[in-house]
Scaffold this active site. Sequence first.
Site, PDB file in Angstrom:
ATOM      1  N   ASP A 209       0.835  -1.191   0.000  1.00  0.00           N
ATOM      2  CA  ASP A 209       0.000   0.000   0.000  1.00  0.00           C
ATOM      3  C   ASP A 209       0.878   1.253   0.000  1.00  0.00           C
ATOM      4  OD1 ASP A 209      -2.795   0.934   0.326  1.00  0.00           O
ATOM      5  OD2 ASP A 209      -2.037   1.813   2.180  1.00  0.00           O
ATOM      6  N   GLU A 259      15.767 -14.300  -0.252  1.00  0.00           N
ATOM      7  CA  GLU A 259      16.232 -15.251   0.760  1.00  0.00           C
ATOM      8  C   GLU A 259      15.279 -16.454   0.822  1.00  0.00           C
ATOM      9  OE1 GLU A 259      16.784 -13.189   4.551  1.00  0.00           O
ATOM     10  OE2 GLU A 259      16.175 -15.071   5.522  1.00  0.00           O
TER      11      GLU A 259
END
Length: 547
Positions: A209, A259
Site C-alpha cells: 500500500d 532469501e
Amino acid sequence: MLSKYHWWRDAVIYQVYVRSFLDSTGDGVGDLAGVRAGLPYLRKLGVDGIWLSPFYPSPQHDHGYDVADYCDVDPLFGDLAEFDLLVAAARRLGIRVLLDIVPNHCSSEHRWFQRALAAGPGSTARARFHFADGRGPDGAAPPNNWHAMFGGPAWSRVTEADGRPGQWYLHMFTPEQPDWNWRDPDVGAEFDRVLRFWLDRGVDGFRIDVAAGLYKHPELPDSRDPEADARTRDSVNPLAWNQPEVHTVWRGWRSVCEEYTARDGRERLLVGEVSVPTAREHALYVRSDELHQAFFFDLLSAPWEADAFRKVVSEAMQDIAGTGSTVTWVLNNHDQVRTVTRYGEPATEGSGLGAARARAAALLMLALPGAAYIYQGEELGLPEVVDLPDDVLTDPIFHRTGSRARVRDGCRVPLPWSGQASPFGFTSGVESAKPWLPQPDYFAEYATDRALADTRSFWHLYRDGLQLRSALPQLGEGALRWLDSPPGVLAFVRGDGLVCAVNFGTAPAPAPVPGSPLLSSGPCPAGELPGSTAAWWMSDGTAPDTH
Ligand code: GLC
C-alpha cells in the site's frame, strides 16, 4: 534449481476485496472462509494468483487500511487457522496468494501508537511516528501546512497525560491512520518481522500500500502549493511522497524475498501501489533489485480515446519495459469507479456503451506485454453502484470532505453469486442476511451462475482471454509493434503475428487483418472491426489449440 522463467512477469492476479467477496458466516461481511470457498471459481477463470485486501485486526476506519496488528486476523474475517487453510487450498489449486501490507501508516489503535501517546514528548515511543510541537503562541497551529489525502489537515493534536492540548502527529490519510517514521530504525525492523511472519506461513508475496510513501522530507517543511495538495487525491506534495530513501526499503524487502526463494525455489512477488508523476520515476521502483511490479495507473486514468491509450502504452513500453522491467496493467480496483460506468459517461440509459468499451479495454489490457490485475466483479462486468444512499456510505473520503466526494463505496458492493434477490448468494445459506452495502436488484443479471451459463458474458470473455494468454507464447511478456491504423483505432502486433486492434470510435472500421478473429469483445464480422470493439487475430490465419 531456479527456473529462468519469472512467473510474475506476465501473471494475471485477481484482487479479492475480502469484505465483499463471499460471506461464510451470514453476518453480511465477506471473510477468509468465503475466499476459500470461492477458489474453484477463480481457478476456472484462470488467474495465476489472488491479492487479498487487508484482513488484519483493525477498527475499520478505512476498511482495514488502518492496521492495529500486522500479524493476526480480525475476527470479522476469521482467524489464523482459517488463513492457513486458505493458503493450503490455494496452493493445491495452483493459485498464488498475495497479502496487502500497509507500511506507510498503521491504526491509532496499534499498540506502538498507544504507547507513544502515553509516553509523552521526546520519548523513543513517539520517535516511531511524526510527533511535533505546533506553531503559534500556544502551539495551536499544525507544524506545517500539509493536507491529508482524504480531506482536512494532515496533522491532529493530542491531549497529553496532564489533560492539556499537546503535540501534533502526522497522518497523510485519516487521523485514525498515523504515519510511521521510517527514519526510526525500529520501524524497518518491525516490518522485517511482519514480512517473515507471513512468508513463514506460506504466502507468495505482498501488494504494498502507498509504496511511494513511507519517508517524508526530513525537515517536514511547508508545502509550496498546499492548494494543489488539497484539490487532489493524488500524491502530489513532493515533500511527503516519493523521497529517494524509500528505495532502500524496497531493496531490503526484495532481499528478504530472495532469501525465501533461495530456500525453496518459489519466487515471491512484491507489487507496489506507486503513484508518481512520470513513467520514468515509476521505473525506478521496479529496478531489478527493488519491487517486482508496480501498478501502472496511467491506463486506468486514460480517457476512452485512441490517442490517450496509445500515449500511455508507448510511454510504459519505452520508460518501464525499456529498462528491462515488466509493466503492470490495471483498469479497476477498490478505489476507482468501475470501467463499465467510467467509460459509459455521460451515461445514456441502456445504451450499453460503457459495457462494450469495458469489454474492449479488457482485451486490450490482456494483450499488452507484462502483468495484469483484475478487480473482483470486473470479470462479471459489474457497473458502479452510483445511487447508494448517503446513510450507508462508509468511505472516509465521503465523511471527511463534508459529503462532497462520493468515491469508493460504489465499487465495493458485495458480489452477486446467484438468485433473484439480495443477498444473491453472497452470504452462505442465510437468505435474510444483509450485505454490509446494499446490492441493487439489477445485480441479479450479473450473478456468477448466470455469467457462467452465458457464453456471451463478460466472464467468458475474460476466461477465454486468459486461456489464450496461457496458450499463446506471443502474449504476456515481449515486444509490441504498432500497426498503421485509421484515426480512432489502435492496432498492434505481438510476437510473430498476434494482432490486437481496438476501435475506440462508434462507426465500424476495416479489420487490420483478413479472416475471423480468435477472440473479440463483441460481434465481429470478417474484415470488419465494429465500433467500441476489440479483437485478436493470428495474422497467418491459424488458430492455436487452447485445449
Ligand atoms: C491505498 C488503498 C486505499 C487506502 C489508502 C490508505 O490507496 O488502496 O484503499 O484507503 O491506501 O491506506
